[in-house]
Enzyme design. Structure first.
Site, PDB file in Angstrom:
ATOM      1  N   ASP A  49       0.819  -1.205   0.000  1.00 14.00           N
ATOM      2  CA  ASP A  49       0.000   0.000   0.000  1.00 14.00           C
ATOM      3  C   ASP A  49       0.853   1.255   0.000  1.00 14.00           C
ATOM      4  OD1 ASP A  49       0.109   1.050   3.090  1.00 14.00           O
ATOM      5  OD2 ASP A  49       0.243  -1.119   2.967  1.00 14.00           O
TER       6      ASP A  49
ATOM      7  N   GLU B  65      -6.109  -6.090   6.134  1.00 14.54           N
ATOM      8  CA  GLU B  65      -6.625  -4.803   5.692  1.00 14.54           C
ATOM      9  C   GLU B  65      -7.027  -4.954   4.229  1.00 14.54           C
ATOM     10  OE1 GLU B  65      -3.619  -1.894   6.276  1.00 14.54           O
ATOM     11  OE2 GLU B  65      -3.946  -1.752   8.433  1.00 14.54           O
TER      12      GLU B  65
ATOM     13  N   TYR C 200      -6.364  -0.382   0.183  1.00 19.56           N
ATOM     14  CA  TYR C 200      -6.623   1.044   0.394  1.00 19.56           C
ATOM     15  C   TYR C 200      -7.056   1.759  -0.883  1.00 19.56           C
ATOM     16  CZ  TYR C 200      -3.881   0.899   4.818  1.00 19.56           C
ATOM     17  OH  TYR C 200      -3.396   0.646   6.073  1.00 19.56           O
TER      18      TYR C 200
END
Length: 603
Positions: free
Chosen positions: A447, A500, A503
């Protein structure tokens, strides 16, 4: 990067924390006389004369970035400081180091660890190599934010921290294995800045583990004197002294034992001979593998290993494997134009100092046949600029053999797509072999760094599991364009999952999945009838388009054989939202509060 954790429980009050035989000349003479051999006075005198000390065995040539120390080595601290200065902020640099400490006691050291640096003791037990001092990871290079303290490790040492608490403020891909801390262990940066880790295994902490700001952590088969607090997701399996299970508040998930485990192979010094120790398989494991005396397992001489150094090719590595050799990868970066192919049962592929394998021309970096007992450990695989269909394959498609008595194990095998430059892979890790154990992996579509963008470092799937009876202990998978984990095999189990979502999704349409808004972080195929997971979390931070709605973190078929314990989803700073936790269960995340939505059990 991650936003600061909020909404966690407050810090709790800190709890109080072979002998050699010596034979004299006279005794030797008497012993020989009893055996029937005449002994003259001159012979006894000759035996009593000082003799030159045996020359120590030369250290093996493991390349310039493997550095051996013994207690008499001059300038140890200066050398440690020199390497740290080079590696402290070199997040995507080319330096790789292994710092090997021979058995003995070392005084007054502070070994600060930067990127791609491994510090390891060379004893059979951690207590064979003792440092009166610290092995320190902090976050001064990043303004007190430890959420990017990746790719470093500490293994097989005992420490007496100078301050009473050793600081090890890390996030992903930074294992703390087979360590004995004679004091406390602090897992947060100085001043308790942000931290997002992490992993401990086969270790003993005499004092209290102090996670402070750590958002999540997994501890396996260890012994601790206490645990201070929790933020979002703290998971323990087989840990003596672990806090009682109390999810959702505080968010502790505690299993009394680990169903199956086998510790990571390690290099050690047996007298004057270097060997690699292979710890034995344990079932229903609890506590360390070494605390009860001589650890169970077997040793292989270093002569059984082909020493892989920078400049090695896939051809030379595969030729060594074909000759029956195991592999010891030394610190370096290795470009391969064809897969490294492990076809022999019980082959050991061990890396030290974060050796990094980069496939060229769209190749797969590493393939393992459907055979018993292969051990892969201590490797970083970095995707190349030309798309690879897969990066790591465990077993060929359709693998069907059973390996319950002698499973394939992956430990500290990390995968990266982008960050150090543009890289692409459709699927990062595919597990086709049954009974495989994946013990601590971080599979990361970058990311941040170089070569980062929704299509620039495209990677649709992180980990795909097709084999049956696969166990994952410490599964970290992040930021993939579609499913981060897709589980197709039966009777899979995961103890601790951290995720996660990507993004950089440009808009809602980019992640549309049929009728669903987004791809789950952890997807169990509709055909699966049995699966179980403990302590699983998924976070979103859609910073390109904060209006994105993620349908759920987890997706699974319904049925009595599908069981989840302790799930959570979090919107980091309100950048995007989850509508549910698992399927259509669980409340949506709440605005910009960065407070988890939790499900204690499913169904």
């Amino acid at each position: 990067m991650r936003t600061p954790p909020t909404g966690g429980s407050s810090d709790a009050a800190r709890p109080t924390p072979s002998r050699r035989k010596v034979l004299t000349a006279a005794a030797a003479a008497a012993a020989v006389a009893v055996a029937g051999t005449p002994v003259t006075a001159q012979a006894a005198t000759d035996r009593n004369r000082p003799r030159p000390k045996p020359r120590p065995t030369a250290d093996p040539d493991l390349g310039p970035n493997v550095i051996f120390f013994d207690p008499a080595t001059p300038g140890i601290q200066a050398k440690l400081d020199e390497i740290f200065k080079q590696q402290e902020s070199a997040q995507f640099g080319g330096g790789r180091f292994a710092l090997l400490f021979k058995p003995g006691t070392y005084g007054g050291l502070n070994a600060q660890l930067g990127f791609y640096t491994s510090i390891m003791g060379l004893g059979l037990s951690p207590d064979d190599t003792h440092i009166n001092g610290d092995v320190t990871v902090d976050a001064g290079w990043f303004g007190g934010n430890a959420t990017q303290n990746f790719w470093r490790s500490a293994e097989n040492l005992s420490l007496s921290p100078v301050s009473g608490a050793n600081r090890f403020a890390v996030s992903q891909a930074a294992p703390f294995r087979r360590m004995h801390v004679r004091g406390d262990l602090n897992l947060a940066p100085a001043g308790y800045g942000w931290a997002s880790g992490g992993y401990i295994a086969d270790s003993r902490i005499d004092g209290t583990v102090q996670p402070y700001s750590q958002q999540q952590w997994y501890t396996r088969d260890s012994s601790i004197g206490g645990w201070l607090n929790a933020v979002w997701n703290m998971v323990f399996s087989g840990v003596e002294g672990a806090p009682a299970q109390s999810f959702p508040d505080p968010p502790y998930t505690t299993l009394q034992s680990t169903p199956v485990s086998r510790e990571k192979p390690f290099l050690y010094l047996d007298g004057a001979e270097y060997k690699v120790f292979l710890p034995a398989l344990r079932r229903d494991a609890r506590g360390t593998s070494w605390g009860g005396g001589t650890p169970q397992g077997e040793s292989l001489p270093l002569s059984d290993f082909h020493i892989v150094k920078e400049g090695a090719t896939a051809g030379s590595i595969n030729a060594a494997l074909a000759d029956g050799k195991n592999l010891l990868f030394t610190p370096g970066i290795y470009h391969v134009d064809a897969p490294i192919e492990v076809t022999r049962a019980n082959t050991v592929v061990l890396g030290i100092g974060y050796p990094t394998i980069i496939p060229d021309g769209g190749a797969t970096a590493l393939k393992v046949a459907d055979v018993d007992g292969v051990r892969l450990a201590g490797l970083l695989v970095d995707a190349g600029p030309q798309n690879s269909a897969t990066l790591v394959e465990i077993g060929p498609e359709g693998a069907s053999a059973g390996h319950s008595d002698n499973p394939i194990t992956l430990q500290d095998v990390f995968i990266r797509i982008g960050g150090a430059g543009a890289g692409k892979a459709t699927t990062s890790m595919v597990i086709n072999s049954n009974h495989t154990i994946v013990d601590h992996t971080w599979v990361w579509r970058a990311d941040h760094g170089d070569g980062v963008g929704w299509e620039t470092n495209r990677a649709d799937y992180g980990v795909v599991v097709n084999g049956d009876d696969v166990l994952a202990t410490g599964l970290f998978v992040e930021h993939f364009n579609k499913y981060d984990v897709q589980w197709n095999g039966e009777r899979g189990r995961t103890i601790f999952f951290q995720n996660e979502k990507a993004y950089d999704a440009p808009n809602q349409a980019a992640i549309q999945n049929g009728d669903l808004r987004g791809y789950a972080a952890y997807k169990i195929a509709d055909s699966v009838s049995e699966h179980e997971g403990w302590g699983l979390g998924s976070y979103c931070y859609y910073n390109v388009d904060p209006t994105i709605i993620q349908e759920h973190g987890f997706a699974a078929p319904t049925g009595a054989g599908i069981k989840f314990h302790h799930l959570l989803v979090v919107s980091l700073g309100g950048k995007g939202q989850y509508a549910h936790v698992v399927n259509d269960h669980g409340a949506p995340t709440s605005g910009s509060d960065t407070v988890p939505s939790k499900v204690v059990s499913y169904p």
